[in-house]
Design a protein around this motif. Structure first.
Motif, PDB file in Angstrom:
ATOM      1  N   UNK A 116       0.805  -1.221   0.000  1.00 37.66           N
ATOM      2  CA  UNK A 116       0.000   0.000   0.000  1.00 37.66           C
ATOM      3  C   UNK A 116       0.840   1.274   0.000  1.00 37.66           C
ATOM      4  N   UNK A 117       2.156   1.147   0.207  1.00 39.81           N
ATOM      5  CA  UNK A 117       3.017   2.329   0.162  1.00 39.81           C
ATOM      6  C   UNK A 117       3.645   2.540  -1.203  1.00 39.81           C
ATOM      7  N   UNK A 118       3.532   1.579  -2.092  1.00 38.47           N
ATOM      8  CA  UNK A 118       4.183   1.683  -3.396  1.00 38.47           C
ATOM      9  C   UNK A 118       3.675   2.911  -4.157  1.00 38.47           C
ATOM     10  N   UNK A 119       4.621   3.722  -4.626  1.00 34.77           N
ATOM     11  CA  UNK A 119       4.259   4.915  -5.386  1.00 34.77           C
ATOM     12  C   UNK A 119       3.744   6.060  -4.551  1.00 34.77           C
ATOM     13  N   UNK A 120       3.835   5.950  -3.229  1.00 34.40           N
ATOM     14  CA  UNK A 120       3.336   6.986  -2.331  1.00 34.40           C
ATOM     15  C   UNK A 120       4.456   7.483  -1.414  1.00 34.40           C
ATOM     16  N   UNK A 121       4.298   8.696  -0.932  1.00 38.99           N
ATOM     17  CA  UNK A 121       5.147   9.176   0.150  1.00 38.99           C
ATOM     18  C   UNK A 121       4.683   8.522   1.450  1.00 38.99           C
ATOM     19  N   UNK A 122       5.595   8.411   2.409  1.00 43.83           N
ATOM     20  CA  UNK A 122       5.235   7.770   3.669  1.00 43.83           C
ATOM     21  C   UNK A 122       6.105   8.298   4.794  1.00 43.83           C
ATOM     22  N   UNK A 123       5.699   7.955   6.014  1.00 42.36           N
ATOM     23  CA  UNK A 123       6.471   8.351   7.187  1.00 42.36           C
ATOM     24  C   UNK A 123       6.382   7.248   8.234  1.00 42.36           C
ATOM     25  N   UNK A 124       7.324   7.263   9.143  1.00 42.94           N
ATOM     26  CA  UNK A 124       7.314   6.389  10.308  1.00 42.94           C
ATOM     27  C   UNK A 124       8.201   7.049  11.359  1.00 42.94           C
ATOM     28  N   UNK A 125       8.375   6.401  12.485  1.00 41.77           N
ATOM     29  CA  UNK A 125       9.263   6.933  13.516  1.00 41.77           C
ATOM     30  C   UNK A 125      10.648   7.166  12.912  1.00 41.77           C
ATOM     31  N   UNK A 126      11.288   8.266  13.268  1.00 44.19           N
ATOM     32  CA  UNK A 126      12.567   8.609  12.659  1.00 44.19           C
ATOM     33  C   UNK A 126      13.609   7.503  12.818  1.00 44.19           C
ATOM     34  N   UNK A 127      13.512   6.700  13.884  1.00 40.13           N
ATOM     35  CA  UNK A 127      14.481   5.620  14.084  1.00 40.13           C
ATOM     36  C   UNK A 127      14.330   4.519  13.039  1.00 40.13           C
ATOM     37  N   UNK A 144      11.329  13.064   8.631  1.00 44.62           N
ATOM     38  CA  UNK A 144      11.295  14.084   9.672  1.00 44.62           C
ATOM     39  C   UNK A 144       9.902  14.599  10.016  1.00 44.62           C
ATOM     40  N   UNK A 145       8.865  14.206   9.273  1.00 46.47           N
ATOM     41  CA  UNK A 145       7.557  14.826   9.445  1.00 46.47           C
ATOM     42  C   UNK A 145       6.700  14.026  10.426  1.00 46.47           C
ATOM     43  N   UNK A 146       5.626  14.651  10.898  1.00 47.58           N
ATOM     44  CA  UNK A 146       4.720  13.990  11.837  1.00 47.58           C
ATOM     45  C   UNK A 146       3.837  12.958  11.145  1.00 47.58           C
ATOM     46  N   UNK A 147       3.299  13.313   9.987  1.00 48.64           N
ATOM     47  CA  UNK A 147       2.471  12.368   9.246  1.00 48.64           C
ATOM     48  C   UNK A 147       2.403  12.791   7.794  1.00 48.64           C
ATOM     49  N   UNK A 148       2.054  11.850   6.940  1.00 51.34           N
ATOM     50  CA  UNK A 148       1.916  12.088   5.499  1.00 51.34           C
ATOM     51  C   UNK A 148       0.537  11.590   5.076  1.00 51.34           C
ATOM     52  N   UNK A 149      -0.228  12.446   4.441  1.00 49.50           N
ATOM     53  CA  UNK A 149      -1.555  12.084   3.946  1.00 49.50           C
ATOM     54  C   UNK A 149      -1.471  11.865   2.443  1.00 49.50           C
ATOM     55  N   UNK A 150      -1.450  10.598   2.025  1.00 49.88           N
ATOM     56  CA  UNK A 150      -1.497  10.225   0.615  1.00 49.88           C
ATOM     57  C   UNK A 150      -2.814   9.487   0.393  1.00 49.88           C
ATOM     58  N   UNK A 151      -3.886  10.206   0.628  1.00 49.01           N
ATOM     59  CA  UNK A 151      -5.234   9.651   0.612  1.00 49.01           C
ATOM     60  C   UNK A 151      -5.391   8.599  -0.495  1.00 49.01           C
ATOM     61  N   UNK A 152      -5.816   7.399  -0.133  1.00 49.95           N
ATOM     62  CA  UNK A 152      -6.454   6.966   1.120  1.00 49.95           C
ATOM     63  C   UNK A 152      -5.505   6.356   2.152  1.00 49.95           C
ATOM     64  N   UNK A 153      -4.198   6.535   1.970  1.00 47.59           N
ATOM     65  CA  UNK A 153      -3.218   5.968   2.898  1.00 47.59           C
ATOM     66  C   UNK A 153      -2.557   7.092   3.684  1.00 47.59           C
ATOM     67  N   UNK A 154      -2.614   7.000   5.003  1.00 48.20           N
ATOM     68  CA  UNK A 154      -1.985   7.990   5.878  1.00 48.20           C
ATOM     69  C   UNK A 154      -0.986   7.251   6.753  1.00 48.20           C
ATOM     70  N   UNK A 155       0.233   7.750   6.806  1.00 43.49           N
ATOM     71  CA  UNK A 155       1.267   7.155   7.657  1.00 43.49           C
ATOM     72  C   UNK A 155       1.761   8.209   8.632  1.00 43.49           C
ATOM     73  N   UNK A 156       2.062   7.783   9.854  1.00 40.13           N
ATOM     74  CA  UNK A 156       2.474   8.750  10.863  1.00 40.13           C
ATOM     75  C   UNK A 156       3.702   8.256  11.604  1.00 40.13           C
ATOM     76  N   UNK A 157       4.359   9.184  12.265  1.00 40.42           N
ATOM     77  CA  UNK A 157       5.568   8.888  13.026  1.00 40.42           C
ATOM     78  C   UNK A 157       5.197   8.251  14.362  1.00 40.42           C
ATOM     79  N   UNK A 158       6.155   8.213  15.263  1.00 35.49           N
ATOM     80  CA  UNK A 158       5.968   7.465  16.491  1.00 35.49           C
ATOM     81  C   UNK A 158       5.082   8.140  17.517  1.00 35.49           C
ATOM     82  N   UNK A 159       4.457   7.330  18.327  1.00 32.49           N
ATOM     83  CA  UNK A 159       3.777   7.712  19.553  1.00 32.49           C
ATOM     84  C   UNK A 159       2.772   8.831  19.324  1.00 32.49           C
ATOM     85  N   UNK A 160       3.033  10.037  19.847  1.00 30.53           N
ATOM     86  CA  UNK A 160       2.033  11.105  19.831  1.00 30.53           C
ATOM     87  C   UNK A 160       1.688  11.568  18.422  1.00 30.53           C
TER      88      UNK A 160
END
Length: 315
Positions: A116-127, A144-160
C-alpha cells in the motif's frame, strides 16, 4: 464516511499506539454531540495478544472484521520479516474497496508489506525511516515529518504523532469542530500540521523572555494582519535570521507555514460556524481575498471553502 473503524494488532502489541486509536475512535462522546464510531480490534486470529510491556490484550476479532471498515488502523508492533498472510489479504481487500488506511509508527511496515506504500510518500518513527526505505524502495520516505496524507493511505511517526494523524483525518472527513471536540476531551493540541518536524530542539518552551510562547499567542490574535518575519523578529528584539532559527527550534516549522496553518484553522471555524461570505472570511483570516484562500484550501486540504462549508456547516 467515517463510521466503522478497525484497529489491527499483532504481537508484540505496543500499548500506547493501540491506546491512541482506542482513545480517538473507541469512546462514546455522544453526550457532547460528537460522533460515535463502531470501533473494533482485530488480529491474525482472535484471542490474547502479548504486549511488549508484559501484559496481554484480548483481541475479539480476526481479519474478517476488516471487511466492514471505513478506516483500518495499523498500530505499532515489532518489525518482522513476514506478516500474517490473512492480515495482508484483508488489508489489501479493504483498501481496494475504498477504505482508508492509517498507520502509527512501525505500523507502516505492515502497510509496506501489503504493497500500500508503493508509489506513495510515507512516514514512520525517525528511528525506523531508513529501514522502511530499504525494505520498500517504491515508497518515498519522509523521515522528519509527523504524518503524510497520501489519501487513502496515511502514515504517521511514532507515539504522539499518531494522535495528530488521527485528528487530522477526523478534521478532514468530519470537520474542525468535531476534531476540536475530541482533542478537548483528550487534552491535546487540536492540530499539528503534518509537515512539522517529529522533534524540536526545545520541546518545552523556556519561561521568560527566551520563549516565543507569548509571541505565538499574539500571532493567533492578529491573523488578519500582514505578519512578516522582519516584523515578528522586531517584536521579540531579534535579528530576522536568529528569529527564524529560534522559531524552527520551538515549533518544528517555519513562521510562514505556522501562520498558514493557523489561518486555515480559523477559516475552517468560520466556514463551519458562520454564514459570512468567503471574501470576508479570507480577509478575517489574513489571506486577503477569496482566491488566495481557495488556493491554500486546495493545497492543504484538497477541497474548496464552499465545498467544506457544504459538508461541515452547522456540525
Amino acid at each position: 464516511m467515517l463510521k466503522n473503524v478497525v484497529t489491527i494488532v499483532l504481537e508484540e502489541v505496543h500499548p500506547f499506539e493501540l491506546g491512541v486509536a482506542c482513545e480517538v475512535f473507541g469512546l462514546d462522546r455522544s453526550e457532547e454531540g460528537l460522533p460515535v464510531y463502531d470501533f473494533a480490534i482485530a488480529g491474525a486470529a482472535p484471542g490474547p495478544h502479548r504486549t511488549h510491556a508484559g501484559f496481554t490484550v484480548d483481541v475479539p476479532h480476526g481479519p474478517e472484521r476488516l471487511a466492514e471498515a471505513d478506516l483500518v488502523i495499523a498500530t505499532a508492533t515489532d518489525i518482522r520479516d513476514e506478516y500474517p498472510p490473512r492480515i495482508i489479504e484483508a488489508l489489501r481487500a479493504a483498501a481496494e474497496r475504498g477504505a482508508r488506511v492509517l498507520s502509527i509508527c512501525s505500523g507502516a511496515f505492515l502497510l509496506g508489506a501489503a504493497g500500500l506504500l508503493d508509489g506513495r510518500r510515507s512516514s514512520t518513527h525517525w528511528r525506523h525511516a531508513a529501514e522502511l526505505a530499504r525494505r520498500f524502495p517504491l515508497t518515498s520516505v519522509e523521515p522528519d515529518v509527523l504524518y503524510v496524507d497520501e489519501d487513502p493511505v496515511i502514515t504517521s511517526a511514532g507515539t504522539a504523532a499518531g494522535i495528530d494523524a488521527c485528528l487530522h483525518l477526523v478534521r478532514k472527513l468530519q470537520g474542525a469542530e468535531v476534531a476540536r471536540g475530541i482533542a478537548r476531551r483528550m487534552v491535546v493540541a487540536p492540530h499539528r500540521e503534518g509537515g512539522q518536524a517529529q522533534f524540536v530542539a526545545r520541546p518545552l518552551p523556556q519561561e521568560g523572555g527566551d520563549s516565543l510562547a507569548g509571541l505565538l499567542d499574539w500571532m493567533r490574535h492578529h491573523l488578519d494582519q500582514e505578519l512578516t518575519v522582519e516584523q515578528l523578529a522586531a517584536r521579540v528584539h531579534m535579528a530576522p535570521r536568529t528569529f527564524a532559527r529560534r522559531f524552527q527550534q520551538e515549533t518544528g516549522t517555519t513562521p510562514h507555514r505556522w501562520l498558514t496553518g493557523q489561518r486555515l484553522l480559523f477559516a475552517q471555524r468560520l466556514l463551519e460556524g458562520t454564514t459570512e461570505p468567503v471574501d470576508v472570511i479570507a480577509a478575517r483570516c489574513g489571506f486577503g481575498n477569496a482566491a488566495t484562500l481557495r488556493h491554500h484550501f486546495g493545497r492543504w486540504l484538497g477541497t474548496t471553502p464552499q465545498a467544506y462549508r457544504r459538508c461541515f456547516a452547522g456540525t
